[in-house]
Scaffold this motif. Structure first.
Motif, PDB file in Angstrom:
ATOM      1  N   PHE A 361      38.553  31.662  44.824  1.00 31.85           N
ATOM      2  CA  PHE A 361      39.498  32.254  45.769  1.00 31.85           C
ATOM      3  C   PHE A 361      39.332  33.767  45.836  1.00 31.85           C
ATOM      4  O   PHE A 361      39.458  34.374  46.903  1.00 31.85           O
ATOM      5  CB  PHE A 361      40.932  31.876  45.389  1.00 31.85           C
ATOM      6  CG  PHE A 361      41.347  30.529  45.883  1.00 31.85           C
ATOM      7  CD1 PHE A 361      41.820  30.357  47.171  1.00 31.85           C
ATOM      8  CD2 PHE A 361      41.233  29.416  45.066  1.00 31.85           C
ATOM      9  CE1 PHE A 361      42.198  29.099  47.641  1.00 31.85           C
ATOM     10  CE2 PHE A 361      41.593  28.162  45.518  1.00 31.85           C
ATOM     11  CZ  PHE A 361      42.081  27.992  46.809  1.00 31.85           C
ATOM     12  N   SER A 362      39.040  34.389  44.693  1.00 26.70           N
ATOM     13  CA  SER A 362      38.829  35.838  44.681  1.00 26.70           C
ATOM     14  C   SER A 362      37.616  36.203  45.529  1.00 26.70           C
ATOM     15  O   SER A 362      37.646  37.182  46.290  1.00 26.70           O
ATOM     16  CB  SER A 362      38.643  36.324  43.242  1.00 26.70           C
ATOM     17  OG  SER A 362      38.451  37.713  43.200  1.00 26.70           O
ATOM     18  N   ALA A 363      36.541  35.432  45.413  1.00 24.01           N
ATOM     19  CA  ALA A 363      35.345  35.697  46.223  1.00 24.01           C
ATOM     20  C   ALA A 363      35.631  35.489  47.701  1.00 24.01           C
ATOM     21  O   ALA A 363      35.149  36.244  48.552  1.00 24.01           O
ATOM     22  CB  ALA A 363      34.203  34.794  45.764  1.00 24.01           C
ATOM     23  N   GLN A 364      36.422  34.463  48.008  1.00 24.59           N
ATOM     24  CA  GLN A 364      36.757  34.187  49.407  1.00 24.59           C
ATOM     25  C   GLN A 364      37.558  35.345  50.019  1.00 24.59           C
ATOM     26  O   GLN A 364      37.357  35.718  51.170  1.00 24.59           O
ATOM     27  CB  GLN A 364      37.574  32.894  49.484  1.00 24.59           C
ATOM     28  CG  GLN A 364      37.753  32.343  50.891  1.00 24.59           C
ATOM     29  CD  GLN A 364      36.530  31.576  51.367  1.00 24.59           C
ATOM     30  OE1 GLN A 364      35.889  30.880  50.599  1.00 24.59           O
ATOM     31  NE2 GLN A 364      36.194  31.712  52.635  1.00 24.59           N
ATOM     32  N   LEU A 365      38.468  35.925  49.209  1.00 21.45           N
ATOM     33  CA  LEU A 365      39.361  36.965  49.723  1.00 21.45           C
ATOM     34  C   LEU A 365      38.758  38.363  49.662  1.00 21.45           C
ATOM     35  O   LEU A 365      38.949  39.177  50.573  1.00 21.45           O
ATOM     36  CB  LEU A 365      40.673  36.942  48.934  1.00 21.45           C
ATOM     37  CG  LEU A 365      41.549  35.697  49.107  1.00 21.45           C
ATOM     38  CD1 LEU A 365      42.704  35.717  48.119  1.00 21.45           C
ATOM     39  CD2 LEU A 365      42.070  35.591  50.539  1.00 21.45           C
ATOM     40  N   PHE A 366      38.035  38.661  48.574  1.00 22.22           N
ATOM     41  CA  PHE A 366      37.618  40.043  48.332  1.00 22.22           C
ATOM     42  C   PHE A 366      36.104  40.247  48.266  1.00 22.22           C
ATOM     43  O   PHE A 366      35.640  41.378  48.161  1.00 22.22           O
ATOM     44  CB  PHE A 366      38.241  40.552  47.024  1.00 22.22           C
ATOM     45  CG  PHE A 366      39.725  40.371  46.956  1.00 22.22           C
ATOM     46  CD1 PHE A 366      40.565  41.055  47.820  1.00 22.22           C
ATOM     47  CD2 PHE A 366      40.287  39.501  46.036  1.00 22.22           C
ATOM     48  CE1 PHE A 366      41.939  40.890  47.768  1.00 22.22           C
ATOM     49  CE2 PHE A 366      41.667  39.325  45.974  1.00 22.22           C
ATOM     50  CZ  PHE A 366      42.493  40.018  46.846  1.00 22.22           C
ATOM     51  N   GLY A 367      35.352  39.158  48.277  1.00 22.80           N
ATOM     52  CA  GLY A 367      33.906  39.285  48.198  1.00 22.80           C
ATOM     53  C   GLY A 367      33.369  38.890  46.838  1.00 22.80           C
ATOM     54  O   GLY A 367      34.085  38.906  45.827  1.00 22.80           O
ATOM     55  N   LEU A 368      32.094  38.555  46.799  1.00 29.05           N
ATOM     56  CA  LEU A 368      31.471  38.009  45.599  1.00 29.05           C
ATOM     57  C   LEU A 368      31.454  39.009  44.440  1.00 29.05           C
ATOM     58  O   LEU A 368      31.871  38.696  43.320  1.00 29.05           O
ATOM     59  CB  LEU A 368      30.049  37.553  45.939  1.00 29.05           C
ATOM     60  CG  LEU A 368      29.307  36.742  44.884  1.00 29.05           C
ATOM     61  CD1 LEU A 368      30.038  35.445  44.581  1.00 29.05           C
ATOM     62  CD2 LEU A 368      27.886  36.439  45.357  1.00 29.05           C
ATOM     63  N   ASN A 369      30.981  40.216  44.691  1.00 32.28           N
ATOM     64  CA  ASN A 369      30.862  41.186  43.603  1.00 32.28           C
ATOM     65  C   ASN A 369      32.215  41.556  43.004  1.00 32.28           C
ATOM     66  O   ASN A 369      32.365  41.679  41.780  1.00 32.28           O
ATOM     67  CB  ASN A 369      30.148  42.445  44.095  1.00 32.28           C
ATOM     68  CG  ASN A 369      28.679  42.187  44.386  1.00 32.28           C
ATOM     69  OD1 ASN A 369      28.335  41.621  45.408  1.00 32.28           O
ATOM     70  ND2 ASN A 369      27.814  42.579  43.469  1.00 32.28           N
ATOM     71  N   ARG A 370      33.208  41.739  43.873  1.00 29.19           N
ATOM     72  CA  ARG A 370      34.537  42.092  43.371  1.00 29.19           C
ATOM     73  C   ARG A 370      35.147  40.966  42.544  1.00 29.19           C
ATOM     74  O   ARG A 370      35.943  41.234  41.633  1.00 29.19           O
ATOM     75  CB  ARG A 370      35.450  42.450  44.542  1.00 29.19           C
ATOM     76  CG  ARG A 370      35.077  43.772  45.203  1.00 29.19           C
ATOM     77  CD  ARG A 370      35.999  44.086  46.358  1.00 29.19           C
ATOM     78  NE  ARG A 370      35.629  45.348  46.988  1.00 29.19           N
ATOM     79  CZ  ARG A 370      36.232  45.842  48.069  1.00 29.19           C
ATOM     80  NH1 ARG A 370      37.239  45.175  48.630  1.00 29.19           N
ATOM     81  NH2 ARG A 370      35.836  46.995  48.589  1.00 29.19           N
ATOM     82  N   ALA A 371      34.796  39.732  42.855  1.00 28.51           N
ATOM     83  CA  ALA A 371      35.299  38.614  42.056  1.00 28.51           C
ATOM     84  C   ALA A 371      34.797  38.712  40.612  1.00 28.51           C
ATOM     85  O   ALA A 371      35.550  38.473  39.657  1.00 28.51           O
ATOM     86  CB  ALA A 371      34.861  37.289  42.679  1.00 28.51           C
ATOM     87  N   PHE A 372      33.528  39.076  40.436  1.00 27.26           N
ATOM     88  CA  PHE A 372      32.981  39.253  39.086  1.00 27.26           C
ATOM     89  C   PHE A 372      33.610  40.454  38.390  1.00 27.26           C
ATOM     90  O   PHE A 372      34.040  40.367  37.227  1.00 27.26           O
ATOM     91  CB  PHE A 372      31.461  39.439  39.155  1.00 27.26           C
ATOM     92  CG  PHE A 372      30.687  38.171  39.333  1.00 27.26           C
ATOM     93  CD1 PHE A 372      30.352  37.379  38.244  1.00 27.26           C
ATOM     94  CD2 PHE A 372      30.266  37.765  40.593  1.00 27.26           C
ATOM     95  CE1 PHE A 372      29.619  36.214  38.410  1.00 27.26           C
ATOM     96  CE2 PHE A 372      29.537  36.598  40.773  1.00 27.26           C
ATOM     97  CZ  PHE A 372      29.212  35.814  39.685  1.00 27.26           C
TER      98      PHE A 372
END
Length: 401
Positions: A361-372
């Motif tokens: 969900f974090s990747a969906q909302l904020f992008g892949l790198n920010r999720a990590f």
């Protein structure tokens, strides 16, 4: 690395090879199932939902499996669940042969497999202190950790190759065959009957174990820290998308294996752990480094740096796991071991499932790198906060060197 438990303890040797073979095969499905969902849907969330669906069965059957481990022969529980897991993988193979494979079937089988895992885990973990003398537990824990890392490294790498070369069906069939070999080895184990008869019904027995865990704030701290680290910084569901972003889809197996490579290195050089007495702080520091390693992945724009971050995280997680195992195995009475293993299994199984959901969900909302990045930093901060709030864990020391 101390290999004496393998040389000197035949029962442990059978269990160790069985676990290694099962782990190796299971990692093939671990790669294949989410990759198949990605291919069918192209959705971050559809892959992450897999973790949600596995969580509920793990909670229910993990606690119930703990009561079984204290009531019946643990060998029989492990054998029965190995057969159930093999059946689940064969269902995935059948589904993959359909002209239009059903995503809902993958979800359903994942829930069934999680149920079997929940029942098996406590018995499997509770067998070790019964067949390994206390002075060999540290070495046995390191060797068991090695099965996880070695199985993960080669299983995920082979999984990536098999999926790309022969497809999903034969990948699942290969996994099913490894369960068959594992069961043949488990049949050679001695009986692992309960040390005392447990007369309580399952619910009171579970309540007793929860009360014991609550009375041991050092144990409680290990559960909380491991769960927090996994919830905030377990981004495995994002690996197929990370491989695409790095323009290296063939590197998917390497991404899965990198953490296990770091874990294997930590295990093979684990002799120093025998000289550490402050097991509680070792758990804390290692969990914080895990978060830092995951954040490095988000900061990278190249495959080598991403692999380095995952290897650092994997090594730290292995060190944390070694010290958690020592705290658990050296301080919990055997008549509670199965039920406590059920609670332990929840801490290290549910966290990754919820972590996959959070990262998706974090990747969906904020992008892949920010999720990590956000996951890694939240992990480090949360682990530090837990340690600050639990002085019993910080001050926990082993009685033996």
């Amino acid at each position: 690395m101390d290999m004496s438990p393998l040389r000197e303890l035949p029962a442990f040797r059978q269990l160790w090879f069985s676990s290694l073979i099962t782990r190796f095969g299971s990692m093939i499905t671990y790669v294949a199932a989410p990759y198949q969902i990605k291919e069918l849907t192209g959705s971050y969330v559809a892959v992450g939902v897999l973790g949600v669906l596995e969580t509920i069965p793990l909670i229910i059957f993990g606690l119930y499996g703990g009561t079984l481990a204290d009531r019946v022969d643990r060998k029989h529980v492990v054998l029965a669940t190995e057969f159930a897991l093999m059946s689940c993988v064969l269902l995935l193979a059948i589904n993959s042969r359909l002209e239009d494979p059903r995503v809902w079937v993958i979800y359903l089988v994942a829930m069934l497999a999680a149920s079997a895992d929940g029942i098996q885990g406590p018995s499997l973990n509770a067998i070790v202190p019964r067949i390994v003398p206390s002075e060999k537990l540290a070495a046995a824990s390191a060797l068991n950790s090695l099965t996880h890392s070695v199985g993960f490294i080669f299983g995920t790498m082979l999984g990536g190759v098999l999926v790309a070369s022969v497809g999903f069906t034969y990948s699942y069939i290969f996994d099913a065959l490894t369960f068959g070999v594992s069961m043949l080895l488990l049949l050679k184990l001695p009986r692992i009957a309960p040390t005392r008869q447990v007369h309580e019904s399952p619910l009171p027995a579970i309540v007793e174990s929860v009360r014991y865990a609550w009375s041991r704030k050092d144990l409680l701290g290990t559960y909380l820290i491991d769960t927090a680290a996994m919830v905030f910084a377990y981004p495995v569901a994002l690996f197929p998308f990370l491989a695409d972003q790095l323009d290296s889809p063939q590197s998917l197996g390497l991404l899965y294996a990198a953490g296990a490579v770091g874990a294997a290195f930590a295990t093979l050089t684990s002799g120093w752990t025998a000289r550490i007495r402050r097991h509680g702080m070792a758990v804390v520091y290692a969990a914080m480094i895990w978060g830092i390693g995951i954040a490095i992945v988000g900061l990278s724009n190249s495959l080598p740096l991403a692999l380095l971050g995952l290897a650092i995280a994997g090594a730290a997680d292995m060190v944390s796991g070694l010290f958690r195992s020592l705290i658990w195995n050296m301080s919990i009475p055997d008549d509670l071991r199965g039920r406590m293993a059920g609670i332990e299994m929840l801490s290290y199984s549910i966290g990754p499932q919820l972590g996959q959901v959070r990262s998706s969900f974090s990747a969906q909302l904020f992008g892949l790198n920010r999720a990590f990045i956000s996951g890694g930093l939240l992990c480090t901060a949360t682990v530090g906060a837990c340690a600050a709030a639990l002085p019993t864990l910080r001050n926990y020391r082993s009685e033996k060197l």
